[in-house]
Structure formats: C-alpha cells, structure tokens
Design a protein around this motif. Structure first.
Motif, PDB file in Angstrom:
ATOM      1  N   THR A  49      38.199  25.371  44.627  1.00 52.42           N
ATOM      2  CA  THR A  49      37.578  26.086  43.524  1.00 52.42           C
ATOM      3  C   THR A  49      37.072  27.454  43.973  1.00 52.42           C
ATOM      4  OG1 THR A  49      36.880  23.953  42.613  1.00 52.42           O
ATOM      5  CG2 THR A  49      35.884  25.921  41.675  1.00 52.42           C
ATOM      6  N   ALA A  50      36.530  27.534  45.181  1.00 59.32           N
ATOM      7  CA  ALA A  50      36.077  28.818  45.710  1.00 59.32           C
ATOM      8  C   ALA A  50      37.267  29.759  45.923  1.00 59.32           C
ATOM      9  CB  ALA A  50      35.326  28.613  47.018  1.00 59.32           C
ATOM     10  N   ALA A  51      38.380  29.216  46.409  1.00 59.36           N
ATOM     11  CA  ALA A  51      39.585  30.027  46.579  1.00 59.36           C
ATOM     12  C   ALA A  51      40.090  30.525  45.226  1.00 59.36           C
ATOM     13  CB  ALA A  51      40.673  29.211  47.281  1.00 59.36           C
ATOM     14  N   TYR A  52      39.982  29.671  44.212  1.00 60.12           N
ATOM     15  CA  TYR A  52      40.369  30.077  42.854  1.00 60.12           C
ATOM     16  C   TYR A  52      39.478  31.223  42.370  1.00 60.12           C
ATOM     17  CZ  TYR A  52      41.346  29.826  37.857  1.00 60.12           C
ATOM     18  OH  TYR A  52      41.699  30.151  36.573  1.00 60.12           O
ATOM     19  N   THR A  53      38.184  31.112  42.618  1.00 61.99           N
ATOM     20  CA  THR A  53      37.245  32.151  42.190  1.00 61.99           C
ATOM     21  C   THR A  53      37.566  33.481  42.847  1.00 61.99           C
ATOM     22  OG1 THR A  53      35.500  30.498  41.864  1.00 61.99           O
ATOM     23  CG2 THR A  53      34.813  32.790  42.075  1.00 61.99           C
ATOM     24  N   LEU A  54      37.859  33.447  44.141  1.00 63.13           N
ATOM     25  CA  LEU A  54      38.202  34.672  44.862  1.00 63.13           C
ATOM     26  C   LEU A  54      39.489  35.289  44.323  1.00 63.13           C
ATOM     27  CD1 LEU A  54      37.912  36.708  47.210  1.00 63.13           C
ATOM     28  CD2 LEU A  54      39.139  35.047  48.649  1.00 63.13           C
ATOM     29  N   ALA A  55      40.531  34.467  44.170  1.00 59.39           N
ATOM     30  CA  ALA A  55      41.824  34.979  43.708  1.00 59.39           C
ATOM     31  C   ALA A  55      41.730  35.515  42.282  1.00 59.39           C
ATOM     32  CB  ALA A  55      42.884  33.874  43.791  1.00 59.39           C
ATOM     33  N   SER A  56      40.990  34.829  41.418  1.00 55.22           N
ATOM     34  CA  SER A  56      40.856  35.288  40.032  1.00 55.22           C
ATOM     35  C   SER A  56      40.087  36.600  39.961  1.00 55.22           C
ATOM     36  CB  SER A  56      40.172  34.224  39.173  1.00 55.22           C
ATOM     37  OG  SER A  56      38.845  33.978  39.611  1.00 55.22           O
ATOM     38  N   LEU A  57      39.112  36.780  40.839  1.00 56.03           N
ATOM     39  CA  LEU A  57      38.360  38.034  40.880  1.00 56.03           C
ATOM     40  C   LEU A  57      39.257  39.187  41.314  1.00 56.03           C
ATOM     41  CD1 LEU A  57      35.766  39.692  40.714  1.00 56.03           C
ATOM     42  CD2 LEU A  57      35.211  38.931  43.042  1.00 56.03           C
ATOM     43  N   MET A  58      40.090  38.958  42.331  1.00 54.61           N
ATOM     44  CA  MET A  58      40.997  40.006  42.793  1.00 54.61           C
ATOM     45  C   MET A  58      42.033  40.331  41.717  1.00 54.61           C
ATOM     46  SD  MET A  58      39.587  40.636  45.581  1.00 54.61           S
ATOM     47  CE  MET A  58      40.692  42.016  45.890  1.00 54.61           C
ATOM     48  N   ILE A 209      49.520  29.106  41.396  1.00 56.60           N
ATOM     49  CA  ILE A 209      50.701  29.249  42.248  1.00 56.60           C
ATOM     50  C   ILE A 209      50.276  29.625  43.656  1.00 56.60           C
ATOM     51  CG2 ILE A 209      52.780  30.630  42.665  1.00 56.60           C
ATOM     52  CD1 ILE A 209      53.157  30.797  39.653  1.00 56.60           C
ATOM     53  N   TRP A 210      49.349  30.578  43.777  1.00 59.48           N
ATOM     54  CA  TRP A 210      48.825  30.959  45.096  1.00 59.48           C
ATOM     55  C   TRP A 210      48.211  29.767  45.824  1.00 59.48           C
ATOM     56  CZ3 TRP A 210      46.654  36.113  43.031  1.00 59.48           C
ATOM     57  CH2 TRP A 210      47.450  37.185  43.489  1.00 59.48           C
ATOM     58  N   LEU A 211      47.549  28.901  45.067  1.00 57.82           N
ATOM     59  CA  LEU A 211      46.867  27.759  45.670  1.00 57.82           C
ATOM     60  C   LEU A 211      47.823  26.624  46.015  1.00 57.82           C
ATOM     61  CD1 LEU A 211      43.633  27.545  43.465  1.00 57.82           C
ATOM     62  CD2 LEU A 211      43.918  28.615  45.700  1.00 57.82           C
TER      63      LEU A 211
END
Length: 253
Positions: A49-58, A209-211
């Motif tokens: 979920t943290a990785a999702y938050t980072l990727a969505s912010l970028m 997809i990134w995840l």
C-alpha cells in the motif's frame, strides 16, 4: 515545434525554484502522512500500500494539468483567437508546454521522494517486466488524463468559466481513479462502476502493473484498453469542435 514547447515548459519551471521547493516539501509531507496512516491501519499489507501511495503520487505529478483554467482565461480575454490561428494544434500546444513542467517536477521530486520512501519503509522493487509494462501504461495514462481534462475544458466555450468543469473532473478523478485510495479497498459495487469508466486507467491500473499485480496478458489488455479510451476521447473532441465552430464567441481583446 512540440520539442520547443516541451523545452520552454521545462525552463519556465526551473525559474520558479522556490515554488518547486515548496511543492517538494508539501509532497514529502503528504507521502509521509499517508504512509503513517496506512502503517497504522494495515500492518500486514503496509509495504504494498505504501508503494502504491508513492507510485500514485509520482503519477499525479506527471498527469497534472491546468488546461481547463487556461482555456477559460483565453476565452475570456479573447486570446483564444490567436491560439486558433497558430500553425500547431491547440490541444498539443498546451500538452507539451505542460509536460515540460511536469517532467522537471517528476525528476526533481522523484530524486528525493523515491529513495526516501524506499529507505524509510523498505519498499519492494518492481520486476523488469512490471517496469516495462508499467512505463508504457503510465505514458498512455498521461495522455489519457490530459485528453479527458481537455475534452471537459472545451465546455468553457459554452460555460465561459472553467471553475465548474475543473471541479467536476477533479471530483471524478478523485473518486474513480484510485488516486487517494487503492480501488481494492472499495466496496464491490463501487469497484465495478470504476471498471466501466476511464479514470482508473490514469492511476490505479498503471500503478498496479508496476506493483506486479497482473499477468503479462492482463497488462497487454489494459494497455489496449487505454488506447481504446484515447480513441473515444479523440472522437468526443472532434464532435465538440464541430459544435464550437457554430457557437464560438470571442470576448474582449
């Protein structure tokens, strides 16, 4: 021509270093606060979920656009008449100008946010396949997001004010794109609604997809779905432009 616009937007963004620094600080705070919330709520699934938050912010940085406001200002001032006689597409003129700014922000903030988040929360690294498919999906998401915003922005020729169209599109993206909350936390009925709309393809699906949440076949299907929605928005834009030709009224100037 488009390369020059891209370069111009990049240089304009460099001139406002203080603004970039403030945005970076704000994004760092936003990322940290969201991470703390997810850490408190999801001890087991926190890293994904943290990785999702980072990727969505970028991805949010890359898809940022002010096209609705730009069109409204130019219609009110009469400058739209100059835009319409330029030997370059109005749509792509604004797109590449905005993209130049967004790319600089993406690189500058990403150089700080990504290493900091990976170090702070020990985030997983995506596979090579996920990076390849995710990058293609993200590039298409940038164009699709802009196309949706541009299509909605064209309504300013009737409404004479971009405030309402911007509020409308921002609300739709916030609710259906997975920008604030991953769609896997949505109730099934709301998630099903999202699947019939293009907004999830601008944030949620590229990040998933990134995840590595999808197989190669599913990634390819989603990429073709993005291309399909790009064709739909292009058709809508042509239809709106035909109507604009009949009602266009230049104000001011």
């Amino acid at each position: 021509m488009y390369g020059a616009l891209l370069k111009f937007g990049w240089k304009r963004q460099i001139q406002y270093r203080a603004g970039m620094a403030l945005r970076l600080a704000g994004d760092m705070l936003r990322l940290y606060v969201k991470g703390c919330i997810w850490l408190a709520l999801l001890r087991d699934d926190f890293r994904e979920t943290a990785a999702y938050t980072l990727a969505s912010l970028m991805l949010l940085i890359l898809t940022d656009t002010r096209i609705s406001g730009e069109l409204a200002d130019r219609v009110r001032s009469g400058m739209i008449a100059v835009d319409l006689i330029r030997p370059v597409s109005l749509k792509w003129y604004f797109f590449f100008d905005q993209l130049g700014e967004n790319l600089l922000r993406f690189l500058a903030e990403g150089a700080v946010l990504i290493p900091a988040a990976v170090w702070l929360w020990k985030l997983p690294f995506p596979s090579v396949q996920s990076i390849c498919f995710g990058s293609i999906a993200a590039a298409l998401a940038v164009v699709l997001c802009y196309s949706i915003q541009y299509t909605a922005g064209l309504l300013v020729f009737w409404m004479k004010d971009g405030t309402y169209t911007r509020m409308m599109t921002d609300s739709l993206f916030t609710l259906f794109s997975g920008l604030s909350i991953p769609l896997w936390f949505y109730p099934p009925w709301l998630e099903n609604i999202c699947r019939y709309l293009p907004f999830r393809l601008t944030v949620y699906e590229p990040v998933c997809i990134w995840l590595g949440r999808y197989t190669d076949a599913e990634c390819i299907r989603l990429i073709f779905l993005e291309l399909g929605w790009l064709l739909v928005t292009a058709a809508l834009q042509r239809a709106v432009w035909k109507r604009i030709g009949a009602v266009l009224e230049i104000q001011g100037g």
